[in-house]
Design a protein around this motif. Structure first.
Motif, PDB file in Angstrom:
ATOM      1  N   THR A 154       0.605  -1.303   0.111  1.00  0.00           N
ATOM      2  CA  THR A 154      -0.031  -0.210  -0.117  1.00  0.00           C
ATOM      3  C   THR A 154       1.003   0.604   0.039  1.00  0.00           C
ATOM      4  OG1 THR A 154       0.016   0.131   2.013  1.00  0.00           O
ATOM      5  CG2 THR A 154      -1.358  -1.067   1.322  1.00  0.00           C
ATOM      6  N   THR A 229     -12.319   2.363  -4.370  1.00  0.00           N
ATOM      7  CA  THR A 229     -11.954   2.600  -3.534  1.00  0.00           C
ATOM      8  C   THR A 229     -12.824   1.535  -2.746  1.00  0.00           C
ATOM      9  OG1 THR A 229     -12.397   4.340  -2.640  1.00  0.00           O
ATOM     10  CG2 THR A 229     -10.147   4.472  -3.930  1.00  0.00           C
ATOM     11  N   ARG A 230     -13.987   2.360  -2.269  1.00  0.00           N
ATOM     12  CA  ARG A 230     -14.562   1.173  -1.155  1.00  0.00           C
ATOM     13  C   ARG A 230     -14.937  -0.240  -2.014  1.00  0.00           C
ATOM     14  NH1 ARG A 230     -18.197   4.041   1.761  1.00  0.00           N
ATOM     15  NH2 ARG A 230     -17.978   6.023   2.135  1.00  0.00           N
ATOM     16  N   TYR A 232     -13.030  -2.151  -4.091  1.00  0.00           N
ATOM     17  CA  TYR A 232     -10.991  -2.762  -3.237  1.00  0.00           C
ATOM     18  C   TYR A 232     -11.244  -3.740  -1.426  1.00  0.00           C
ATOM     19  CZ  TYR A 232      -9.882  -3.430  -8.235  1.00  0.00           C
ATOM     20  OH  TYR A 232      -9.779  -4.262  -9.136  1.00  0.00           O
ATOM     21  N   ALA A 233     -11.993  -2.336  -0.952  1.00  0.00           N
ATOM     22  CA  ALA A 233     -12.266  -2.293  -0.070  1.00  0.00           C
ATOM     23  C   ALA A 233     -12.930  -3.536   0.902  1.00  0.00           C
ATOM     24  CB  ALA A 233     -12.248  -0.731   1.602  1.00  0.00           C
ATOM     25  N   GLU A 236     -10.728  -7.152  -1.855  1.00  0.00           N
ATOM     26  CA  GLU A 236      -8.958  -7.219  -1.811  1.00  0.00           C
ATOM     27  C   GLU A 236      -8.874  -8.314  -1.257  1.00  0.00           C
ATOM     28  OE1 GLU A 236      -5.539  -7.184  -0.630  1.00  0.00           O
ATOM     29  OE2 GLU A 236      -7.432  -5.882   0.781  1.00  0.00           O
ATOM     30  N   ARG A 306      -4.107  -3.483  -3.471  1.00  0.00           N
ATOM     31  CA  ARG A 306      -4.430  -3.558  -1.492  1.00  0.00           C
ATOM     32  C   ARG A 306      -4.286  -2.215  -1.252  1.00  0.00           C
ATOM     33  NH1 ARG A 306      -1.405  -7.275   2.362  1.00  0.00           N
ATOM     34  NH2 ARG A 306      -3.542  -8.194   2.151  1.00  0.00           N
ATOM     35  N   ALA A 309      -7.256  -0.221  -1.831  1.00  0.00           N
ATOM     36  CA  ALA A 309      -8.177  -0.614  -0.698  1.00  0.00           C
ATOM     37  C   ALA A 309      -8.096  -0.313   0.989  1.00  0.00           C
ATOM     38  CB  ALA A 309      -7.984  -2.425  -0.164  1.00  0.00           C
ATOM     39  N   GLN A 313     -10.000   2.198   3.355  1.00  0.00           N
ATOM     40  CA  GLN A 313     -10.607   2.052   3.930  1.00  0.00           C
ATOM     41  C   GLN A 313     -10.784   3.344   4.940  1.00  0.00           C
ATOM     42  OE1 GLN A 313      -7.081  -0.449   5.446  1.00  0.00           O
ATOM     43  NE2 GLN A 313      -8.705  -2.691   4.222  1.00  0.00           N
ATOM     44  N   TYR A 323      -3.341  -0.016   7.656  1.00  0.00           N
ATOM     45  CA  TYR A 323      -4.426  -0.913   7.114  1.00  0.00           C
ATOM     46  C   TYR A 323      -4.723  -1.827   7.622  1.00  0.00           C
ATOM     47  CZ  TYR A 323      -5.789  -4.544   3.431  1.00  0.00           C
ATOM     48  OH  TYR A 323      -6.590  -5.540   2.820  1.00  0.00           O
TER      49      TYR A 323
END
Length: 420
Positions: A154, A229-230, A232-233, A236, A306, A309, A313, A323
């Motif tokens: 990340t 992004t949500r 993949y959160a 992932e 990630r 993600a 997050q 993370y």
């Protein structure tokens, strides 16, 4: 940009991209692998050194190897074509944003690209790249096409490994004991991570100039970025293969199709311009059609699932934190149920922030929060151009009369002329 149409279109594109990564490696949308400059703008097909040399700038490519084996190509313009005097010291490091690369600092051309402008102001300019981009898609042990572990990173690893390695290399090559850092969006985020999580490196920074800094992203208003992004959160942890873990890469479906369609001036000025406005916001007349034709040859530049993600997050939690592995593994790795926050109190060198009200990706409320956390904030500057967007910082034709004036002010304040 919150219409129902947007809510449908972006998830559809996202589904296609994930499907293609998983099942269809060779989709090409009719794009000719042997395309020439007659079909595409020359600059869109050029790498950093070629692009710079297209306009008479002497550019060098350097190779940096991180502690964990990632091989990063970084670039240097020792002296701008229009620098008429001695080069000022210390050297300057310019770091790109999420899904971008060093090429984003050239895409607006020699009259507006920050790489051109800073080097022309007589600075020894270094332009970095992070792991996961097409300039950081190599490792001494891992194969990005075969080893899932390659994509296990990340912005945290970029901050604690990539940037320190680039700093070490720069200072060794130049003989300088310090440098000036200019970071944009994710490029600012990883700077603050470096200061929080490493020792000694931020002491080597004379001043840090941060453009639209994506540290806490609680108030992000970009619907597509929130969805991406949500997404993949949530997903992932269930992805396993390299094709799934590498996201929005150069020569992937989205980039390849965008480059193909946006090379056409009419489409670039309409459909492709609308795509940028869909992600960010709209600033009428700011980004030239020719720049749009060029930038999609380099954007998106790739990252890991990630990495997207952790941004998701952070949006959900509203915190600038590490993370989140879940309570059990967090307790094992961090000693706490929740992921730790990054310690911004350790960013104790002079810091400058630049931001704008019309930026949908990095909201001014998050920048105001960041300002309050920093122990040595020199200035938090709001761009006076009321319609200035996130992408304008890289691609606007007005960069030289907006953000560059403020950047140059602090470059000058914290530098001096070197020897002839």
């Amino acid at each position: 940009m919150t219409s129902k149409g947007n809510d449908v279109i972006f998830p559809l594109l996202l589904f296609i991209a994930v499907f293609k990564n998983t099942f269809g490696k060779n989709w090409d949308f009719g794009i000719d692998e042997d395309a020439t400059s007659q079909d595409y703008p020359r600059d869109s097909l050029s790498n950093f050194t070629e692009f710079a040399r297209n306009y008479g700038y002497a550019a060098e490519e350097h190779t940096v190897i991180t502690e964990d084996g990632y091989i990063l190509s970084i670039f240097r313009i020792p002296k701008g074509k229009n620098c008429r005097g001695r080069v000022r010291q210390p050297p300057v490091l310019l770091m790109h944003g999420l899904l971008q690369s060093s090429d984003s600092w050239l895409d607006a051309g020699p009259s507006a690209g920050l790489a051109f402008l800073i080097s022309d102001a007589c600075y020894d300019l270094w332009v970095g790249n992070v792991r996961g981009t097409y300039y950081g898609r190599r490792n001494v042990r891992l194969n990005p096409d075969a080893d899932s572990q390659f994509w296990n990173f990340t912005s945290h690893e970029m901050g604690i490994l990539d940037v320190p390695s680039i700093i070490n290399y720069m200072l060794n090559e130049t003989g300088s004991s310090e440098l000036i850092y200019v970071g944009y969006s994710q490029g600012a985020r990883i700077f603050f991570i470096m200061c929080s999580e490493t020792f000694g490196y931020c002491d080597k920074i004379k001043v840090s100039i941060n453009i639209a800094p994506a540290a806490r992203v609680k108030y992000t208003r970009s619907v597509p970025i929130q969805l991406l992004t949500r997404f993949y959160a949530v997903t992932e942890p269930f992805l396993s293969g390299p094709r799934e873990l590498e996201v929005l890469q150069k020569e992937g479906l989205i980039q390849k199709a965008s480059s193909f369609f946006c090379k056409d001036s009419i489409l670039a000025g309409t459909v492709c311009r609308a795509a940028l406005a869909l992600i960010d916001s709209y600033d009428p007349g700011s980004i030239l059609t020719q720049t749009i034709r060029v930038l999609f040859g380099h954007f998106p530049a790739g990252t890991s699932a990630r990495n997207l993600a952790v941004f998701g997050q952070n949006v959900i939690a509203g915190r600038f934190q590490k993370y989140d592995y879940g309570p059990s593994k967090n307790l094992e790795l961090y000693g706490t149920v929740n992921p730790p926050l990054y310690n911004l109190n350790r960013t104790n060198m002079p810091v400058v922030l630049l931001h704008s009200e019309n930026d949908l990706l990095v909201d001014s409320k998050d920048v105001q929060w960041l300002s309050a956390q920093l122990p040595n904030l020199i200035e938090s500057y709001k761009v006076r151009h009321s319609t200035w967007t996130h992408f304008d910082n890289c691609y606007s034709r007005y960069t030289n009369i907006t953000i560059f004036l403020k950047i140059r002010e602090y470059l000058h304040k914290y530098s001096k002329y070197g020897s002839v």
